[in-house]
Design a protein around this motif. Structure first.
Motif, short mmCIF file in Angstrom:
data_model
loop_
_atom_site.label_atom_id
_atom_site.label_comp_id
_atom_site.label_asym_id
_atom_site.label_seq_id
_atom_site.Cartn_x
_atom_site.Cartn_y
_atom_site.Cartn_z
N LEU A 142 -57.92 -0.90 -20.88
CA LEU A 142 -57.06 -1.83 -20.37
C LEU A 142 -58.40 -3.49 -20.67
CD1 LEU A 142 -54.12 -3.37 -18.82
CD2 LEU A 142 -55.37 -2.52 -16.94
N ALA A 143 -59.81 -2.60 -19.63
CA ALA A 143 -60.14 -3.41 -20.40
C ALA A 143 -60.85 -4.13 -20.96
CB ALA A 143 -61.80 -3.38 -18.31
N ARG A 144 -61.01 -3.31 -22.06
CA ARG A 144 -61.28 -4.01 -22.75
C ARG A 144 -60.44 -4.88 -24.06
NH1 ARG A 144 -65.89 -1.69 -25.89
NH2 ARG A 144 -65.02 -1.60 -28.08
N ALA A 145 -58.94 -4.71 -23.54
CA ALA A 145 -57.98 -4.94 -24.63
C ALA A 145 -57.44 -6.17 -23.47
CB ALA A 145 -56.53 -4.15 -24.27
N LYS A 146 -57.89 -6.74 -21.97
CA LYS A 146 -57.86 -7.72 -21.37
C LYS A 146 -59.40 -8.42 -21.98
CE LYS A 146 -56.09 -6.62 -17.07
NZ LYS A 146 -56.31 -6.87 -15.53
N GLY A 170 -64.16 -12.22 -16.19
CA GLY A 170 -62.97 -13.50 -15.59
C GLY A 170 -61.44 -12.86 -15.84
N ALA A 171 -61.62 -12.09 -17.25
CA ALA A 171 -60.53 -11.49 -17.34
C ALA A 171 -60.43 -10.37 -17.20
CB ALA A 171 -59.72 -11.74 -19.02
N GLY A 172 -61.80 -9.59 -17.39
CA GLY A 172 -61.56 -8.03 -17.15
C GLY A 172 -61.86 -7.64 -16.06
N ARG A 173 -62.30 -8.14 -15.11
CA ARG A 173 -62.95 -8.60 -13.88
C ARG A 173 -61.03 -8.61 -12.78
NH1 ARG A 173 -65.80 -3.87 -11.64
NH2 ARG A 173 -68.13 -5.19 -10.78
N GLY A 174 -61.11 -9.45 -13.43
CA GLY A 174 -59.86 -10.35 -12.60
C GLY A 174 -59.98 -11.46 -12.18
N LEU A 175 -61.66 -12.15 -12.13
CA LEU A 175 -62.19 -12.95 -10.63
C LEU A 175 -61.59 -14.45 -11.85
CD1 LEU A 175 -66.08 -12.30 -10.52
CD2 LEU A 175 -63.86 -11.92 -9.21
N ARG A 177 -60.15 -8.99 -25.08
CA ARG A 177 -60.25 -8.98 -26.17
C ARG A 177 -59.22 -10.24 -26.39
NH1 ARG A 177 -56.86 -7.18 -31.61
NH2 ARG A 177 -58.00 -7.61 -33.38
N ALA A 178 -57.82 -10.08 -25.21
CA ALA A 178 -57.39 -11.05 -25.68
C ALA A 178 -57.78 -12.32 -24.99
CB ALA A 178 -56.26 -10.90 -24.47
N ALA A 179 -58.80 -12.54 -24.08
CA ALA A 179 -59.27 -13.44 -23.36
C ALA A 179 -59.66 -13.88 -24.61
CB ALA A 179 -60.41 -13.46 -21.87
N TYR A 180 -60.41 -13.21 -25.59
CA TYR A 180 -61.68 -13.88 -26.14
C TYR A 180 -60.64 -14.39 -27.18
CZ TYR A 180 -66.30 -12.33 -26.07
OH TYR A 180 -67.76 -12.05 -25.42
N LEU A 181 -59.51 -14.00 -27.29
CA LEU A 181 -58.41 -14.50 -28.43
C LEU A 181 -58.08 -15.95 -27.96
CD1 LEU A 181 -56.96 -11.58 -30.12
CD2 LEU A 181 -58.80 -13.31 -31.24
N LYS A 182 -58.27 -16.34 -26.82
CA LYS A 182 -57.23 -17.07 -26.63
C LYS A 182 -58.10 -18.78 -26.59
CE LYS A 182 -54.98 -18.98 -21.63
NZ LYS A 182 -56.42 -20.66 -21.94
N ASP A 216 -76.85 -14.49 -28.40
CA ASP A 216 -76.62 -13.56 -28.21
C ASP A 216 -75.36 -13.17 -26.31
OD1 ASP A 216 -75.49 -10.55 -28.64
OD2 ASP A 216 -76.51 -9.47 -29.53
N ARG A 217 -74.18 -14.17 -26.85
CA ARG A 217 -73.25 -14.17 -25.82
C ARG A 217 -74.21 -15.26 -25.47
NH1 ARG A 217 -70.01 -10.06 -25.50
NH2 ARG A 217 -70.95 -7.61 -26.19
N TRP A 218 -72.55 -15.64 -24.31
CA TRP A 218 -72.95 -16.94 -23.34
C TRP A 218 -71.96 -16.86 -22.26
CZ3 TRP A 218 -77.13 -19.06 -22.57
CH2 TRP A 218 -77.23 -20.32 -21.43
N THR A 219 -71.26 -18.03 -21.92
CA THR A 219 -70.06 -18.38 -20.74
C THR A 219 -69.07 -17.74 -21.65
OG1 THR A 219 -71.32 -19.22 -20.19
CG2 THR A 219 -69.28 -19.62 -19.32
N ASP A 220 -68.44 -17.44 -22.37
CA ASP A 220 -67.39 -16.89 -23.24
C ASP A 220 -67.07 -15.12 -22.68
OD1 ASP A 220 -66.67 -19.27 -24.38
OD2 ASP A 220 -67.77 -19.07 -25.83
N SER A 221 -68.36 -14.58 -22.99
CA SER A 221 -68.20 -13.49 -22.48
C SER A 221 -68.30 -12.96 -20.87
CB SER A 221 -69.71 -12.81 -22.64
OG SER A 221 -70.24 -12.31 -24.14
N THR A 222 -68.53 -13.82 -20.30
CA THR A 222 -68.32 -14.10 -18.96
C THR A 222 -66.31 -14.80 -18.19
OG1 THR A 222 -70.57 -14.53 -18.17
CG2 THR A 222 -69.18 -14.60 -17.07
#
Length: 202
Positions: free
Chosen positions: A156-160, A119-124, A162-167, A108-114
């Motif tokens: 905004l964070a959740r939208a970022k 990466g995207a949500g927290r801007g790293l 989701r966009a990262a996941y879809l990418k 349940d989750r791995w690096t894609d979540s990070t």
């Protein structure tokens, strides 16, 4: 996701299959992992279920730190490193040994979540996340990732995220399979099983 040849390859000698579940909170990914585990066990498959962050006693302690509301001062970098500390322990203690025994590991989750949340949500950014992944996981990449997609709120964070996941889904269609989570769990489970079955040759 990363070059699996760097450093000590944690996937060396593995015989099992590593399948991860991703998606926004409330997507039903944890339910889908459990349903798949139950079905595979009914078919005689050796299954290890795990979760990130967590999965080990050390990981559970780290998880409590991350989720403790008193720790609002945790910086994005500290959060990232704690996530991967838990993941490194899980990799060494449970996941790699299970794979070498030929088990199917469901996480349940791995690096894609990070990538999505830190990466995207927290801007790293993805480069930082993947560099720490290279150190902590040493080339261990899921054989398949099930991304359970749902409609999310406009935060905004959740939208970022989701966009990262879809990418990730768009960039790695062979590894990452997107299923529609806006349906009854049994319908989603049927799609998950259909995606996984060829990988396991069931």
């Amino acid at each position: 996701m990363i070059d699996a040849s760097a450093g000590t390859d944690a996937s060396a000698g593995r015989r099992g299959r590593f399948i991860t579940f991703e998606g926004p909170d409330g997507s039903g990914k944890s339910t889908q992992l459990r349903l798949l585990a139950e079905r595979l066990r009914q078919e005689g498959v050796d299954v290890l279920e795990t979760a990130e962050p967590g999965g080990t006693a050390v990981g559970q302690q780290i998880r409590r730190v991350l989720l403790d509301g008193k720790n609002q001062e945790i910086s994005p970098v500290t959060e990232l490193l704690l996530m991967f500390a838990a993941r490194a322990q899980n990799t060494d203690q449970w996941i790699v040994p299970a794979l070498r025994k030929g088990a199917v590991v469901l996480s349940d989750r791995w690096t894609d979540s990070t990538l999505a949340y830190q990466g995207a949500g927290r801007g790293l950014g993805s480069e930082v996340v993947l560099e720490v992944d290279r150190i902590a996981c040493r080339g261990l990449v899921p054989d398949m990732t099930i991304y359970v997609d749902i409609d999310v709120d406009a935060g905004l964070a959740r939208a970022k995220a989701r966009a990262a996941y879809l990418k990730i889904v768009a960039d790695e269609p062979e590894r990452v399979k997107c299923v529609d989570g806006n349906r009854m769990p049994e319908l989603v489970a049927a799609d998950v099983y259909a995606a996984v079955r060829p990988l396991l040759s069931l």
